[in-house]
Each structure stands twice: as structure tokens, then as C-alpha cells.
Design a protein around this motif. Sequence first.
Motif, PDB file in Angstrom:
ATOM      1  N   THR A 307       0.817  -1.213   0.000  1.00  0.00           N
ATOM      2  CA  THR A 307       0.000   0.000   0.000  1.00  0.00           C
ATOM      3  C   THR A 307       0.849   1.261   0.000  1.00  0.00           C
ATOM      4  O   THR A 307       0.521   2.252  -0.674  1.00  0.00           O
ATOM      5  CB  THR A 307      -0.935  -0.014   1.209  1.00  0.00           C
ATOM      6  N   VAL A 308       1.951   1.244   0.721  1.00  0.00           N
ATOM      7  CA  VAL A 308       2.838   2.418   0.741  1.00  0.00           C
ATOM      8  C   VAL A 308       3.449   2.671  -0.632  1.00  0.00           C
ATOM      9  O   VAL A 308       3.482   3.810  -1.119  1.00  0.00           O
ATOM     10  CB  VAL A 308       3.939   2.235   1.809  1.00  0.00           C
ATOM     11  N   LEU A 309       3.924   1.623  -1.290  1.00  0.00           N
ATOM     12  CA  LEU A 309       4.522   1.784  -2.616  1.00  0.00           C
ATOM     13  C   LEU A 309       3.496   2.218  -3.644  1.00  0.00           C
ATOM     14  O   LEU A 309       3.787   3.017  -4.547  1.00  0.00           O
ATOM     15  CB  LEU A 309       5.188   0.473  -3.046  1.00  0.00           C
ATOM     16  N   THR A 310       2.270   1.710  -3.551  1.00  0.00           N
ATOM     17  CA  THR A 310       1.220   2.110  -4.493  1.00  0.00           C
ATOM     18  C   THR A 310       0.866   3.578  -4.323  1.00  0.00           C
ATOM     19  O   THR A 310       0.679   4.306  -5.306  1.00  0.00           O
ATOM     20  CB  THR A 310      -0.025   1.235  -4.293  1.00  0.00           C
ATOM     21  N   MET A 311       0.783   4.039  -3.106  1.00  0.00           N
ATOM     22  CA  MET A 311       0.515   5.458  -2.879  1.00  0.00           C
ATOM     23  C   MET A 311       1.648   6.331  -3.412  1.00  0.00           C
ATOM     24  O   MET A 311       1.405   7.410  -3.974  1.00  0.00           O
ATOM     25  CB  MET A 311       0.332   5.704  -1.382  1.00  0.00           C
ATOM     26  N   SER A 312       2.869   5.877  -3.268  1.00  0.00           N
ATOM     27  CA  SER A 312       3.999   6.637  -3.816  1.00  0.00           C
ATOM     28  C   SER A 312       3.915   6.732  -5.329  1.00  0.00           C
ATOM     29  O   SER A 312       4.207   7.785  -5.918  1.00  0.00           O
ATOM     30  CB  SER A 312       5.316   5.982  -3.399  1.00  0.00           C
ATOM     31  N   THR A 313       3.490   5.650  -5.992  1.00  0.00           N
ATOM     32  CA  THR A 313       3.345   5.663  -7.447  1.00  0.00           C
ATOM     33  C   THR A 313       2.255   6.629  -7.884  1.00  0.00           C
ATOM     34  O   THR A 313       2.403   7.365  -8.875  1.00  0.00           O
ATOM     35  CB  THR A 313       3.025   4.241  -7.955  1.00  0.00           C
ATOM     36  N   ILE A 314       1.138   6.658  -7.181  1.00  0.00           N
ATOM     37  CA  ILE A 314       0.052   7.579  -7.512  1.00  0.00           C
ATOM     38  C   ILE A 314       0.508   9.028  -7.373  1.00  0.00           C
ATOM     39  O   ILE A 314       0.243   9.878  -8.247  1.00  0.00           O
ATOM     40  CB  ILE A 314      -1.170   7.294  -6.621  1.00  0.00           C
ATOM     41  N   MET A 315       1.204   9.330  -6.311  1.00  0.00           N
ATOM     42  CA  MET A 315       1.685  10.700  -6.093  1.00  0.00           C
ATOM     43  C   MET A 315       2.707  11.114  -7.139  1.00  0.00           C
ATOM     44  O   MET A 315       2.707  12.266  -7.616  1.00  0.00           O
ATOM     45  CB  MET A 315       2.278  10.809  -4.696  1.00  0.00           C
ATOM     46  N   THR A 316       3.560  10.194  -7.533  1.00  0.00           N
ATOM     47  CA  THR A 316       4.556  10.510  -8.569  1.00  0.00           C
ATOM     48  C   THR A 316       3.886  10.771  -9.917  1.00  0.00           C
ATOM     49  O   THR A 316       4.281  11.689 -10.653  1.00  0.00           O
ATOM     50  CB  THR A 316       5.553   9.356  -8.701  1.00  0.00           C
ATOM     51  N   GLY A 317       2.870   9.990 -10.258  1.00  0.00           N
ATOM     52  CA  GLY A 317       2.169  10.195 -11.520  1.00  0.00           C
ATOM     53  C   GLY A 317       1.453  11.526 -11.584  1.00  0.00           C
ATOM     54  O   GLY A 317       1.429  12.182 -12.635  1.00  0.00           O
ATOM     55  N   VAL A 318       0.866  11.960 -10.482  1.00  0.00           N
ATOM     56  CA  VAL A 318       0.172  13.253 -10.468  1.00  0.00           C
ATOM     57  C   VAL A 318       1.164  14.399 -10.581  1.00  0.00           C
ATOM     58  O   VAL A 318       0.953  15.356 -11.337  1.00  0.00           O
ATOM     59  CB  VAL A 318      -0.674  13.379  -9.185  1.00  0.00           C
ATOM     60  N   SER A 319       2.257  14.348  -9.858  1.00  0.00           N
ATOM     61  CA  SER A 319       3.246  15.432  -9.893  1.00  0.00           C
ATOM     62  C   SER A 319       3.974  15.514 -11.228  1.00  0.00           C
ATOM     63  O   SER A 319       4.425  16.596 -11.621  1.00  0.00           O
ATOM     64  CB  SER A 319       4.264  15.247  -8.774  1.00  0.00           C
ATOM     65  N   ALA A 320       4.070  14.407 -11.955  1.00  0.00           N
ATOM     66  CA  ALA A 320       4.763  14.434 -13.257  1.00  0.00           C
ATOM     67  C   ALA A 320       3.997  15.208 -14.301  1.00  0.00           C
ATOM     68  O   ALA A 320       4.592  15.758 -15.240  1.00  0.00           O
ATOM     69  CB  ALA A 320       5.019  13.010 -13.740  1.00  0.00           C
ATOM     70  N   SER A 321       2.675  15.259 -14.202  1.00  0.00           N
ATOM     71  CA  SER A 321       1.849  15.965 -15.184  1.00  0.00           C
ATOM     72  C   SER A 321       1.528  17.390 -14.769  1.00  0.00           C
ATOM     73  O   SER A 321       0.675  18.029 -15.384  1.00  0.00           O
ATOM     74  CB  SER A 321       0.539  15.201 -15.387  1.00  0.00           C
ATOM     75  N   MET A 322       2.189  17.897 -13.749  1.00  0.00           N
ATOM     76  CA  MET A 322       1.923  19.232 -13.233  1.00  0.00           C
ATOM     77  C   MET A 322       3.200  20.064 -13.232  1.00  0.00           C
ATOM     78  O   MET A 322       4.298  19.524 -13.157  1.00  0.00           O
ATOM     79  CB  MET A 322       1.360  19.148 -11.806  1.00  0.00           C
ATOM     80  N   PRO A 323       3.069  21.397 -13.325  1.00  0.00           N
ATOM     81  CA  PRO A 323       4.262  22.241 -13.217  1.00  0.00           C
ATOM     82  C   PRO A 323       4.824  22.205 -11.804  1.00  0.00           C
ATOM     83  O   PRO A 323       4.113  21.968 -10.824  1.00  0.00           O
ATOM     84  CB  PRO A 323       3.734  23.638 -13.575  1.00  0.00           C
ATOM     85  N   GLN A 324       6.109  22.441 -11.702  1.00  0.00           N
ATOM     86  CA  GLN A 324       6.784  22.386 -10.408  1.00  0.00           C
ATOM     87  C   GLN A 324       6.562  23.714  -9.671  1.00  0.00           C
ATOM     88  O   GLN A 324       7.383  24.632  -9.723  1.00  0.00           O
ATOM     89  CB  GLN A 324       8.278  22.107 -10.613  1.00  0.00           C
ATOM     90  N   VAL A 325       5.440  23.800  -8.993  1.00  0.00           N
ATOM     91  CA  VAL A 325       5.103  25.019  -8.257  1.00  0.00           C
ATOM     92  C   VAL A 325       5.595  24.891  -6.818  1.00  0.00           C
ATOM     93  O   VAL A 325       5.811  23.794  -6.305  1.00  0.00           O
ATOM     94  CB  VAL A 325       3.585  25.276  -8.294  1.00  0.00           C
ATOM     95  N   SER A 326       5.746  26.034  -6.173  1.00  0.00           N
ATOM     96  CA  SER A 326       6.319  26.063  -4.826  1.00  0.00           C
ATOM     97  C   SER A 326       5.271  26.051  -3.725  1.00  0.00           C
ATOM     98  O   SER A 326       5.614  26.207  -2.562  1.00  0.00           O
ATOM     99  CB  SER A 326       7.203  27.306  -4.666  1.00  0.00           C
ATOM    100  N   TYR A 327       3.996  25.897  -4.077  1.00  0.00           N
ATOM    101  CA  TYR A 327       2.947  25.855  -3.069  1.00  0.00           C
ATOM    102  C   TYR A 327       2.216  24.517  -3.158  1.00  0.00           C
ATOM    103  O   TYR A 327       2.372  23.754  -4.115  1.00  0.00           O
ATOM    104  CB  TYR A 327       1.974  27.025  -3.250  1.00  0.00           C
ATOM    105  N   ILE A 328       1.391  24.248  -2.143  1.00  0.00           N
ATOM    106  CA  ILE A 328       0.688  22.965  -2.045  1.00  0.00           C
ATOM    107  C   ILE A 328      -0.629  23.048  -2.805  1.00  0.00           C
ATOM    108  O   ILE A 328      -1.393  24.008  -2.652  1.00  0.00           O
ATOM    109  CB  ILE A 328       0.446  22.606  -0.567  1.00  0.00           C
ATOM    110  N   LYS A 329      -0.881  22.040  -3.603  1.00  0.00           N
ATOM    111  CA  LYS A 329      -2.137  21.952  -4.348  1.00  0.00           C
ATOM    112  C   LYS A 329      -3.153  21.129  -3.553  1.00  0.00           C
ATOM    113  O   LYS A 329      -2.811  20.405  -2.624  1.00  0.00           O
ATOM    114  CB  LYS A 329      -1.887  21.320  -5.712  1.00  0.00           C
ATOM    115  N   ALA A 330      -4.418  21.235  -3.976  1.00  0.00           N
ATOM    116  CA  ALA A 330      -5.486  20.508  -3.278  1.00  0.00           C
ATOM    117  C   ALA A 330      -5.288  19.003  -3.399  1.00  0.00           C
ATOM    118  O   ALA A 330      -5.530  18.253  -2.437  1.00  0.00           O
ATOM    119  CB  ALA A 330      -6.851  20.921  -3.842  1.00  0.00           C
ATOM    120  N   VAL A 331      -4.860  18.544  -4.545  1.00  0.00           N
ATOM    121  CA  VAL A 331      -4.645  17.108  -4.719  1.00  0.00           C
ATOM    122  C   VAL A 331      -3.469  16.630  -3.871  1.00  0.00           C
ATOM    123  O   VAL A 331      -3.465  15.477  -3.392  1.00  0.00           O
ATOM    124  CB  VAL A 331      -4.433  16.778  -6.209  1.00  0.00           C
ATOM    125  N   ASP A 332      -2.484  17.497  -3.646  1.00  0.00           N
ATOM    126  CA  ASP A 332      -1.361  17.123  -2.781  1.00  0.00           C
ATOM    127  C   ASP A 332      -1.820  16.919  -1.343  1.00  0.00           C
ATOM    128  O   ASP A 332      -1.341  16.003  -0.658  1.00  0.00           O
ATOM    129  CB  ASP A 332      -0.280  18.203  -2.831  1.00  0.00           C
TER     130      ASP A 332
END
Length: 447
Positions: A307-332
Motif C-alpha cells: 500500500t505504501v509503494l502504491t501510494m507513492s506511485t500515484i503521487m509521482t504520476g500526479v506530480s509528473a503531469s503538473m508544473p513544479q510550483v512552490s505551493y501545495i495543491k489541493a490534490v497534494d
Amino acid sequence: IITFFQTAIISYIMTDTISERNKRRVRCSCWDFFLTFFFFFKHSKQIKMRKLDSTKVQPLKSEQLLHIEDHDFALRPGFGGSPIPVGIDVQVESIDSISEVDMDFTMTLYLRHYWKDERLSFHSNKNKSMTFDGRLIKKIWVPDVFFVHSKRSFIHDTTVENIMLRVYPDGNVLFSLRITVSAMCFMDFSRFPLDTQNCSLQLESYAYNEDDLMLYWKHGNKSLSTDEHISLSQFFIEEFSASSGLAFYSSTGWYNRLFINFALRRHIFFFVLQSYFPAMLMVMLSWVSFWIDRRAVPARVSLGITTVLTMSTIMTGVSASMPQVSYIKAVDVYLWISFLFVFLSVIEYAAVNYLTTIEERKQLKKRGKVQSSVFFCLQKASQKPQSNPDLPLVSDVDTTQIKRKRSLKGNVGRIILQNNHVIDTYSRIIFPSVYIVFNFFYWGLYI
């Protein structure tokens, strides 16, 4: 003709001086000359009659009709006087793409300019306008409108350049072109993917400030029209609006600026399927370990790590399709809280396993003391000559242990529940309750 007569007289005079042998040749040449002259004189009248025919008028060129050669079109109309008004009319054909990574959008539109140039006025009995293509644009004055914050743009040229110029007899001009432009859109992703983005396409004159050119919407708010079939895969187009304002540059002054504003509301269903729903499943899957026997170390450890590794994969996939902003997004926020729940379930089992090991050690010490006392009593009884019927025999102890094992096999489920640690018992209630409360606060805050 005079030259022809002179040649004929000289030839006749020369007939007396030449020999008899060449007289015939000269006479033949003179005869051919007179026939040629007669043919030319006869057909010259017909040529003159064709030129004097009043029923046929030679067409004038567009440059001559519009008096282009008589004026200097490098200067704007009414140079030195009041600013020339230029009306703008826009029809949005499509919004081709929205890029969150590059923070830009691509739009295809019809851009129309309206102004009056008396230098292009012409006489027309039927008051009809003349329409030209892009070849005449380079010979007359046209407004130098450009797109502010544009990254790239081009005029469509299939099958020819999509440019139209229409000139009316009183000097009014319509200049239309079909263009695709990619411009910046300053996006705020603090509520992503539950966000609404406001973008604008800005038009402005490049060289002429407000003292020379007045840029305005031709028909007010109705100057901006859109195609009814415009749709995007990830956004709802909520509204289109037209506005105007002024822009100041320290070196050149104030300029009129027009705005094409549109609001985009993101589709949430895609991100629910791709991010939120898998995160919920992983959190609920981590709760399964609370119901597994605390002695089943491989099962609970492998479930927690998965479960920990799967959550890490989901978070990596979302951040890869987003610009590298310096603030926290709602999905984060949602994914990190979900990751925290999964991680705490692993920590919970680590605590349960540690406390279980301590308890087992204490029980082993107690059993060791009991077994030594029982062994001492049995050894004493065996030394006595007479047997005491009140003391249990070794064979009786073995039979009671076999009966206990048989009773355990029939009540495995009840025994597992009774043998669970108190931390597992509370975690079955606390973890789901807190996660449900978090979801209520999250969706209530961002929707």
C-alpha cells in the motif's frame, strides 16, 4: 510612310543608271514595295477604328482605382490630427489546447479590423465595395495589432493566405484574417484539480499609442462571438467576455488594450478515477491488516509495504503531469493525508508486534516457573511408596492438552478475535472514523 516614298523614288531614278540586265530586278522590287504599302495602308484604318471603339473600355488596375500611387501609405490616415479609431471584432473558432505544464493556451480565431482611410475612397455608381486578397495589404496602411504575452502565432495559408481586405467607396476598410495564437495564461493551482482558471487574450497596437490610434470593440460586448460547438476534454468553458483598458510603457506612453476573457472550470471526474479513488482504495486496503492475526508477520508486513509503494506511485504520476510550483495543491493535500494513513497503519503493526513480543516473553517466564514447580511436585510424588489418588498423573496431563487442541480447531475465529491486541481493536474504529471526517472537511472546503 515618307521613308517608303523616298525609297521608291530613289529606286526609280536608279533604273536609268543601272544596266539593262538589272532593270527587271529593280522593277520587281518596286512592284513588291507598292503592294506592301497598299496592304499596310488598308489595314491601318481598321486598327484605328478598333482603338476609337467607345463600347470597349480598358479595365483599370486596383492600384489606379484606389489611387495607391498618389499617396504615402507609410503614414497613418489623418496623420498629425486626432487619433484614428480602429474597431475590432473577434469570432473564436476553437480553443485547441490548454497546457498546465507550460501555462499557456492555443486559440484559433477570426480577427477583423474596421477603420476609415479616405485615401482609398473611389467612385462607384452602385455603391459596391471591392474585395481583395492579401497581396494588396503590403501596399496600404493597416493597423499593427499584436497579441500581448503571445508565444507563437501564424496566419493560416491553406489553400491560400486566409486574409481578406474589403474597401468601400467612402473609404471604410474591413481587414479580416484567420489566425492561431498561443499565449500565456497565469494559472493558480492551489485548488487543483478542483480549480477554475481565468485566462485572457490581449490585443494592442505595437507602434501607435493612444495619441495616434484608438483601439475599441466595434459592437461593444457583442463584438466577441464564439462557436457553439467549442469543447475541451478537461474543462468546461463557463463564459466569454470582452473588456478594454490601458497599458503604460515608460518609454512610449499609454496604449489601448483589448481583452478576450474566458473562464475554464476543470472536469473533476477524470481526476476522481485517476487519483482520488485509487488513493481511497489503498487507504481502505491498509485497514485490512487490523483484522489479520498479529502473529501473521509476513502477511501484515507485505500488505503494508504494498500500500505504501502504491501510494507513492500515484503521487509521482500526479506530480509528473503538473508544473513544479512552490505551493501545495489541493490534490497534494489529499494524497499526502492518504499516504499518512497508510504509513500509520504500518507503524501501528510495528507497535503491535513489539508489544506482542514483550507479552510473549513475560508469558514464557511465567510458564517456566509453573513448569518447574509442577515438575518438582511430580518428582516428589514419584518418590513416595504409596500413590495418592488426588494428584494428577502425567498421562492425565497429556490427555487434557490433546482435548484443548481439538477445541481450538473448532473456534479459530473466536480465538483470533480474543487474541488480537488492544491497539488493533481501537484502530479498527479510529482509522475509518478519522478518514471519513477528513473527507467531509476536504470536499466541503474545496467544492
